[in-house]
Write a protein that holds these residues in place. Structure first.
Motif, mmCIF file in Angstrom:
data_model
loop_
_atom_site.group_PDB
_atom_site.id
_atom_site.type_symbol
_atom_site.label_atom_id
_atom_site.label_comp_id
_atom_site.label_asym_id
_atom_site.label_seq_id
_atom_site.Cartn_x
_atom_site.Cartn_y
_atom_site.Cartn_z
ATOM 1 N N SER A 104 61.277 28.157 -41.037
ATOM 2 C CA SER A 104 60.739 28.183 -42.400
ATOM 3 C C SER A 104 59.257 27.843 -42.410
ATOM 4 C CB SER A 104 61.512 27.196 -43.284
ATOM 5 O OG SER A 104 62.851 27.604 -43.439
ATOM 6 N N PHE A 105 58.873 26.918 -41.540
ATOM 7 C CA PHE A 105 57.472 26.510 -41.451
ATOM 8 C C PHE A 105 56.589 27.669 -40.991
ATOM 9 C CE2 PHE A 105 54.102 24.811 -38.644
ATOM 10 C CZ PHE A 105 53.356 24.108 -39.578
ATOM 11 N N VAL A 106 56.955 28.343 -39.897
ATOM 12 C CA VAL A 106 56.108 29.429 -39.399
ATOM 13 C C VAL A 106 56.117 30.606 -40.374
ATOM 14 C CG1 VAL A 106 56.346 28.717 -36.984
ATOM 15 C CG2 VAL A 106 57.922 30.416 -37.912
ATOM 16 N N ASP A 107 57.247 30.827 -41.049
ATOM 17 C CA ASP A 107 57.275 31.869 -42.077
ATOM 18 C C ASP A 107 56.375 31.489 -43.247
ATOM 19 O OD1 ASP A 107 58.999 33.472 -40.657
ATOM 20 O OD2 ASP A 107 60.800 32.851 -41.760
ATOM 21 N N GLY A 108 56.400 30.209 -43.619
ATOM 22 C CA GLY A 108 55.571 29.757 -44.728
ATOM 23 C C GLY A 108 54.090 29.902 -44.460
ATOM 24 N N LEU A 109 53.704 29.752 -43.184
ATOM 25 C CA LEU A 109 52.302 29.939 -42.806
ATOM 26 C C LEU A 109 52.003 31.387 -42.409
ATOM 27 C CD1 LEU A 109 51.440 26.732 -40.708
ATOM 28 C CD2 LEU A 109 50.995 27.203 -43.122
ATOM 29 N N ASN A 110 53.029 32.244 -42.484
ATOM 30 C CA ASN A 110 52.885 33.663 -42.144
ATOM 31 C C ASN A 110 52.384 33.846 -40.708
ATOM 32 O OD1 ASN A 110 53.170 36.409 -42.750
ATOM 33 N ND2 ASN A 110 51.000 36.598 -43.304
ATOM 34 N N LEU A 111 52.973 33.078 -39.787
ATOM 35 C CA LEU A 111 52.628 33.207 -38.371
ATOM 36 C C LEU A 111 53.517 34.290 -37.776
ATOM 37 C CD1 LEU A 111 52.418 29.415 -37.397
ATOM 38 C CD2 LEU A 111 50.627 30.895 -38.357
ATOM 39 N N ARG A 112 52.951 35.465 -37.607
ATOM 40 C CA ARG A 112 53.750 36.607 -37.156
ATOM 41 C C ARG A 112 53.846 36.704 -35.643
ATOM 42 N NH1 ARG A 112 56.697 36.436 -40.693
ATOM 43 N NH2 ARG A 112 57.692 38.239 -39.764
ATOM 44 N N ARG A 113 52.818 36.227 -34.939
ATOM 45 C CA ARG A 113 52.844 36.249 -33.468
ATOM 46 C C ARG A 113 52.016 35.064 -32.974
ATOM 47 N NH1 ARG A 113 54.446 39.231 -29.209
ATOM 48 N NH2 ARG A 113 53.082 39.471 -27.401
ATOM 49 N N PHE A 114 52.553 34.354 -31.990
ATOM 50 C CA PHE A 114 51.887 33.144 -31.534
ATOM 51 C C PHE A 114 52.398 32.746 -30.153
ATOM 52 C CE2 PHE A 114 55.403 32.301 -34.424
ATOM 53 C CZ PHE A 114 56.237 31.485 -33.675
ATOM 54 N N ALA A 115 51.555 32.017 -29.441
ATOM 55 C CA ALA A 115 51.983 31.324 -28.233
ATOM 56 C C ALA A 115 52.531 29.967 -28.656
ATOM 57 C CB ALA A 115 50.813 31.150 -27.277
ATOM 58 N N MET A 116 53.408 29.419 -27.836
ATOM 59 C CA MET A 116 53.919 28.093 -28.180
ATOM 60 C C MET A 116 53.961 27.203 -26.946
ATOM 61 S SD MET A 116 58.021 28.625 -28.870
ATOM 62 C CE MET A 116 59.133 29.129 -27.554
ATOM 63 N N MET A 117 53.650 25.935 -27.186
ATOM 64 C CA MET A 117 53.789 24.908 -26.161
ATOM 65 C C MET A 117 54.940 24.017 -26.579
ATOM 66 S SD MET A 117 50.951 22.222 -24.728
ATOM 67 C CE MET A 117 51.146 21.516 -23.089
ATOM 68 N N VAL A 118 55.898 23.832 -25.674
ATOM 69 C CA VAL A 118 57.090 23.056 -26.015
ATOM 70 C C VAL A 118 57.212 21.871 -25.067
ATOM 71 C CG1 VAL A 118 58.298 25.034 -26.991
ATOM 72 C CG2 VAL A 118 58.581 24.515 -24.555
ATOM 73 N N PHE A 119 57.662 20.762 -25.623
ATOM 74 C CA PHE A 119 57.843 19.530 -24.863
ATOM 75 C C PHE A 119 59.150 18.886 -25.287
ATOM 76 C CE2 PHE A 119 57.486 14.866 -25.162
ATOM 77 C CZ PHE A 119 57.403 14.544 -23.812
ATOM 78 N N ARG A 145 44.173 26.932 -21.392
ATOM 79 C CA ARG A 145 43.123 27.877 -21.826
ATOM 80 C C ARG A 145 43.022 29.053 -20.872
ATOM 81 N NH1 ARG A 145 39.960 23.221 -22.844
ATOM 82 N NH2 ARG A 145 38.961 23.531 -20.818
ATOM 83 N N ASP A 146 42.973 28.761 -19.593
ATOM 84 C CA ASP A 146 42.847 29.828 -18.596
ATOM 85 C C ASP A 146 44.061 30.755 -18.649
ATOM 86 O OD1 ASP A 146 41.750 31.039 -16.006
ATOM 87 O OD2 ASP A 146 43.734 30.339 -15.356
ATOM 88 N N PHE A 147 45.241 30.182 -18.745
ATOM 89 C CA PHE A 147 46.484 30.960 -18.783
ATOM 90 C C PHE A 147 46.517 31.878 -20.015
ATOM 91 C CE2 PHE A 147 50.860 31.008 -20.556
ATOM 92 C CZ PHE A 147 51.498 31.763 -19.571
ATOM 93 N N LEU A 148 46.232 31.327 -21.179
ATOM 94 C CA LEU A 148 46.279 32.130 -22.397
ATOM 95 C C LEU A 148 45.194 33.211 -22.402
ATOM 96 C CD1 LEU A 148 47.005 29.358 -25.061
ATOM 97 C CD2 LEU A 148 48.611 31.035 -24.127
ATOM 98 N N ASP A 149 44.027 32.886 -21.868
ATOM 99 C CA ASP A 149 42.955 33.887 -21.787
ATOM 100 C C ASP A 149 43.367 35.040 -20.871
ATOM 101 O OD1 ASP A 149 41.456 32.342 -23.468
ATOM 102 O OD2 ASP A 149 40.042 31.640 -21.948
ATOM 103 N N ARG A 150 43.933 34.710 -19.714
ATOM 104 C CA ARG A 150 44.331 35.758 -18.761
ATOM 105 C C ARG A 150 45.444 36.623 -19.301
ATOM 106 N NH1 ARG A 150 46.837 33.901 -14.857
ATOM 107 N NH2 ARG A 150 46.644 31.629 -15.045
ATOM 108 N N LYS A 151 46.369 36.012 -20.044
ATOM 109 C CA LYS A 151 47.507 36.747 -20.562
ATOM 110 C C LYS A 151 47.223 37.432 -21.889
ATOM 111 C CE LYS A 151 49.951 35.425 -17.075
ATOM 112 N NZ LYS A 151 50.305 36.390 -15.997
ATOM 113 N N GLY A 152 46.053 37.187 -22.444
ATOM 114 C CA GLY A 152 45.700 37.795 -23.723
ATOM 115 C C GLY A 152 46.605 37.346 -24.853
ATOM 116 N N ALA A 153 47.076 36.108 -24.768
ATOM 117 C CA ALA A 153 48.051 35.597 -25.746
ATOM 118 C C ALA A 153 47.343 34.939 -26.923
ATOM 119 C CB ALA A 153 48.983 34.593 -25.054
#
Length: 273
Positions: free
Chosen positions: A72-87, A265-273
């Motif tokens: 509901s949160f990501v829908d409320g912010l209209n986040l259609r595509r994103f990378a995620m970090m999980v812990f 940063r390096d990982f997301l830049d290389r993967k174009g995420a």
């Protein structure tokens, strides 16, 4: 839902999902290191941090409900595509989301976010398994040992070399303990429900095999709950997954945050995420 946010609204989104027993507070130093390139968003899960949460009885504290709150949160912010970090707890919440909506996930960074049986440290989890198998009051009461100030300190310090102990914030430990102390019973409810996550591991592994999202596993190798085998297991389903172990414990961002931010940063830049 309370959340922390930094970065340009036009930048690619990085969603940060925290674990037990903390909140988005665990990302307080990490967010500024990524915000120059990404729109970084870190919500507090229901029952944690500053999110307004209903009392037990009015709201069931299950991982399924935590997932529905984040959806509901990501829908409320209209986040259609994103990378995620999980812990930690963020992993079962985030992987529920990824498996249900695979096209929305551009990349996954797992910081001691386990989705494999190999990563479970059985010695530590034995009291939980006892309660899952026999949900008696006595077995539930034994789980209260995980909720003490000593146990919170153990989570922060176990596996951390002496040279890094001074990097651990006593304020972070106090913050986390205050969350536990607000309502220990809801935390026990989540302990009880954790078995539902393990039951879904095969589903999430199938998602990884089929969708092959870019995966970066950054792991504290002294974690008393989720061992390094859980990091390397990602490579079974995503062979190109990148694994980096750090000489630290469960809360790796507390001791090695700048290095993990640079890898991210390096990982997301290389993967174009």
């Amino acid at each position: 839902m309370f959340y922390r946010e930094a970065g340009s609204m036009a930048a690619p989104v990085l969603l940060l999902l925290h674990g037990f027993p903390t909140s988005s507070h665990m990302y307080r130093n990490f967010i500024p290191l990524l915000a120059s390139r990404y729109r970084v968003i870190a919500p507090d899960l229901p029952g944690f941090g500053s999110t307004t949460a209903l009392q037990r009885g009015a709201y069931a504290y299950t991982f399924g409900n935590l997932y529905r709150a984040v959806l509901s949160f990501v829908d409320g912010l209209n986040l259609r595509r994103f990378a995620m970090m999980v812990f930690d707890y963020g992993a079962p919440v985030g992987f529920r989301l990824a498996a249900a909506y695979p096209r929305r996930i551009s990349a996954i960074i797992s910081q001691n976010g386990n989705v494999y049986e190999e990563g479970l440290v059985e010695e530590t989890l034995r009291p939980m398994r006892a309660y899952w198998d026999h949900p008696t009051k006595a077995n539930r009461d034994r789980l209260s040992g995980f909720l003490t100030a000593a146990a919170t300190r153990f989570q922060y310090t176990h596996g951390v070399p002496d040279s890094k102990l001074e990097l651990l914030s006593p304020d972070a430990m106090a913050h986390d303990q205050s969350i536990i102390d607000r309502d220990p019973e809801l935390q026990l409810d989540l302990f009880a429900d954790y078995k539902t996550n393990i039951a879904l591991y095969s589903r999430w592994q199938e998602y990884l095999r089929v969708e092959r999202p870019p995966v970066l596993a950054v792991w504290g190798n002294g974690d008393p709950f989720f061992g390094p085998a859980g990091a390397y297991a990602f490579q079974r389903d995503v062979p190109e997954a990148e694994v980096h172990l750090f000489d630290t414990g469960h809360f790796a961002l507390e001791t090695d945050g700048p290095e993990i931010a640079e890898l991210t940063r390096d990982f997301l830049d290389r993967k174009g995420a």
